[in-house]
Design an enzyme around this catalytic site. Structure first.
Site, PDB file in Angstrom:
ATOM      1  N   MET A 115     -25.537  -3.959  29.811  1.00  0.00           N
ATOM      2  CA  MET A 115     -25.590  -3.052  28.589  1.00  0.00           C
ATOM      3  C   MET A 115     -25.356  -4.310  27.370  1.00  0.00           C
ATOM      4  SD  MET A 115     -22.956   0.008  29.332  1.00  0.00           S
ATOM      5  CE  MET A 115     -22.358  -0.843  30.703  1.00  0.00           C
ATOM      6  N   MET A 124     -20.823  -5.395  29.264  1.00  0.00           N
ATOM      7  CA  MET A 124     -21.202  -5.092  27.783  1.00  0.00           C
ATOM      8  C   MET A 124     -20.931  -6.276  26.820  1.00  0.00           C
ATOM      9  SD  MET A 124     -19.198  -1.247  27.506  1.00  0.00           S
ATOM     10  CE  MET A 124     -19.052  -0.476  29.007  1.00  0.00           C
ATOM     11  N   ASP A 153     -24.615   8.119  35.775  1.00  0.00           N
ATOM     12  CA  ASP A 153     -23.733   7.172  35.459  1.00  0.00           C
ATOM     13  C   ASP A 153     -23.036   8.062  34.087  1.00  0.00           C
ATOM     14  OD1 ASP A 153     -21.658   5.178  34.647  1.00  0.00           O
ATOM     15  OD2 ASP A 153     -23.122   3.779  34.169  1.00  0.00           O
ATOM     16  N   SER A 203     -17.086   2.721  39.364  1.00  0.00           N
ATOM     17  CA  SER A 203     -17.231   1.859  38.259  1.00  0.00           C
ATOM     18  C   SER A 203     -15.853   1.099  38.030  1.00  0.00           C
ATOM     19  CB  SER A 203     -17.625   2.376  36.959  1.00  0.00           C
ATOM     20  OG  SER A 203     -17.606   1.660  35.746  1.00  0.00           O
ATOM     21  N   HIS A 235     -19.894  -0.809  41.009  1.00  0.00           N
ATOM     22  CA  HIS A 235     -20.810  -0.754  39.773  1.00  0.00           C
ATOM     23  C   HIS A 235     -19.919  -1.555  38.535  1.00  0.00           C
ATOM     24  CE1 HIS A 235     -23.489   1.273  36.954  1.00  0.00           C
ATOM     25  NE2 HIS A 235     -22.301   1.229  36.281  1.00  0.00           N
ATOM     26  N   MET A 274     -28.212   7.560  32.219  1.00  0.00           N
ATOM     27  CA  MET A 274     -27.036   7.549  31.515  1.00  0.00           C
ATOM     28  C   MET A 274     -26.724   9.167  30.999  1.00  0.00           C
ATOM     29  SD  MET A 274     -25.674   4.785  31.592  1.00  0.00           S
ATOM     30  CE  MET A 274     -24.173   5.126  31.000  1.00  0.00           C
ATOM     31  N   HIS A 297     -24.787  -3.399  35.758  1.00  0.00           N
ATOM     32  CA  HIS A 297     -25.396  -2.582  34.815  1.00  0.00           C
ATOM     33  C   HIS A 297     -25.301  -3.234  33.483  1.00  0.00           C
ATOM     34  CE1 HIS A 297     -24.715   1.581  32.450  1.00  0.00           C
ATOM     35  NE2 HIS A 297     -25.877   0.811  31.991  1.00  0.00           N
ATOM     36  N   ASP A 340     -19.882  -2.859  34.758  1.00  0.00           N
ATOM     37  CA  ASP A 340     -20.338  -2.785  33.525  1.00  0.00           C
ATOM     38  C   ASP A 340     -20.375  -3.980  32.619  1.00  0.00           C
ATOM     39  OD1 ASP A 340     -21.284   0.387  33.510  1.00  0.00           O
ATOM     40  OD2 ASP A 340     -19.076   0.616  34.080  1.00  0.00           O
TER      41      ASP A 340
HETATM   42  C1  DX5 Z   1     -20.457   3.392  30.383  1.00  0.00           C
HETATM   43  C2  DX5 Z   1     -20.417   2.958  31.634  1.00  0.00           C
HETATM   44  C3  DX5 Z   1     -20.042   3.672  33.038  1.00  0.00           C
HETATM   45  C4  DX5 Z   1     -18.771   4.335  32.989  1.00  0.00           C
HETATM   46  C5  DX5 Z   1     -18.363   5.337  33.670  1.00  0.00           C
HETATM   47  O1  DX5 Z   1     -20.771   2.997  29.369  1.00  0.00           O
HETATM   48  O2  DX5 Z   1     -21.774   2.556  31.842  1.00  0.00           O
HETATM   49  O3  DX5 Z   1     -20.122   2.997  33.952  1.00  0.00           O
HETATM   50  O4  DX5 Z   1     -17.657   3.203  33.556  1.00  0.00           O
HETATM   51  O5  DX5 Z   1     -17.027   5.876  33.271  1.00  0.00           O
HETATM   52  P1  DX5 Z   1     -16.666   7.486  33.694  1.00  0.00           P
HETATM   53  O6  DX5 Z   1     -16.986   7.582  35.239  1.00  0.00           O
HETATM   54  O7  DX5 Z   1     -15.190   7.480  33.396  1.00  0.00           O
HETATM   55  O8  DX5 Z   1     -17.739   8.106  32.766  1.00  0.00           O
HETATM   56 ZN    ZN Z   2     -22.436   1.881  33.919  1.00  0.00          ZN
END
Ligand code: DX5
Ligand code: ZN
Length: 225
Positions: A72, A41, A179, A12, A37, A141, A70, A39
């Site tokens: 969010m 947001m 994740d 990620s 991956h 999650m 992903h 993220d």
């Molecule tokens: C959190 C993200 C994850 C995050 C994971 O909201 O969806 O993908 O980057 O990070 P680690 O592996 O540090 O928990």
């Molecule tokens: Zn993620």
């Protein structure tokens, strides 16, 4: 059966150094990462703002790894097809965020990408009982979404097991992604529970050597490959 599965490591980039993102990605490629991956947001669905379409578009032209976005965000139905268009091969949407989940999943697939549904830690597996037949993967999650570097929620393991059982019972071709809070101390356990796509952010990018970190995670799962 369980120990001949295709385990994929998905770094990620949330924990990467964005001032040299290209080099960070080259490092995980050399380490043997399978998926990138990303993220996304929006500051509404989760209390953080990260990156979006222009970055995905640039990365799609840069890396040979499939991009897993992903989402969010609120209103994922509006944006999911745009991420497919930007070059994402996998797009996942939170079940908590979408009142028209089926429509969004179909739009992702129609664009030629794999469609995933995401479950927050407090969302039960039953919330996706119907959606399961329409997805290519389920993302469980194992932290509350929003930030990297959080602690793994151990109850997520049982959720992965129950989901795996449901998928097997129904003979569906659906993969399980996990994740949040995954590192080399618990990766073996999440794989044993039935997860196949393993996301790791800080365990890879918050180390001095991202390439070596990917290899270490891979080695920890070697008996399953
Ligand atoms: C959190 C993200 C994850 C995050 C994971 O909201 O969806 O993908 O980057 O990070 P680690 O592996 O540090 O928990
Ligand atoms: Zn993620």
């Amino acid at each position: 059966m369980l120990n001949h599965r295709n385990i994929e490591i998905a770094p990620s980039i949330l924990s990467a150094n964005f001032s040299c993102l290209g080099e960070e990605i080259r490092a995980v490629e050399r380490g043997g990462a399978d998926v990138l991956h990303v993220d996304v947001m929006d500051g509404h669905f989760v209390p953080n703002i990260t990156i979006g379409l222009p970055v995905v578009k640039s990365l799609a032209g840069y890396t040979r790894l499939p991009i897993d976005t992903h989402l969010m965000i609120t209103d994922p139905g509006i944006y999911a097809p745009q991420f497919v268009e930007a070059g994402a091969q996998m797009v996942s949407v939170h079940v908590e965020a979408d009142a028209n989940l089926h429509r969004t999943l179909m739009a992702i697939k129609a664009g030629g990408a794999q469609a995933g549904v995401v479950l927050n830690p407090a969302t039960p597996v039953s919330a996706i009982e119907e959606a399961l037949q329409f997805v290519d993967y389920v993302l469980v999650m194992s932290v509350n979404p929003g930030f990297g570097g959080q602690k793994f929620i151990p109850q997520s393991l049982d959720k992965v097991r129950r989901l795996r059982q449901l998928i097997t019972e129904r003979q569906l071709n659906v993969r399980i992604e996990i994740d949040g809070g995954i590192d080399r101390t618990n990766i073996e356990t999440v794989v044993a529970a039935g997860a196949e796509i393993i996301v790791a952010g800080s365990a890879i990018f918050a180390t001095p050597d991202a390439e070596a970190a990917v290899k270490e995670l891979r080695n920890a799962t070697v008996q399953w490959v």
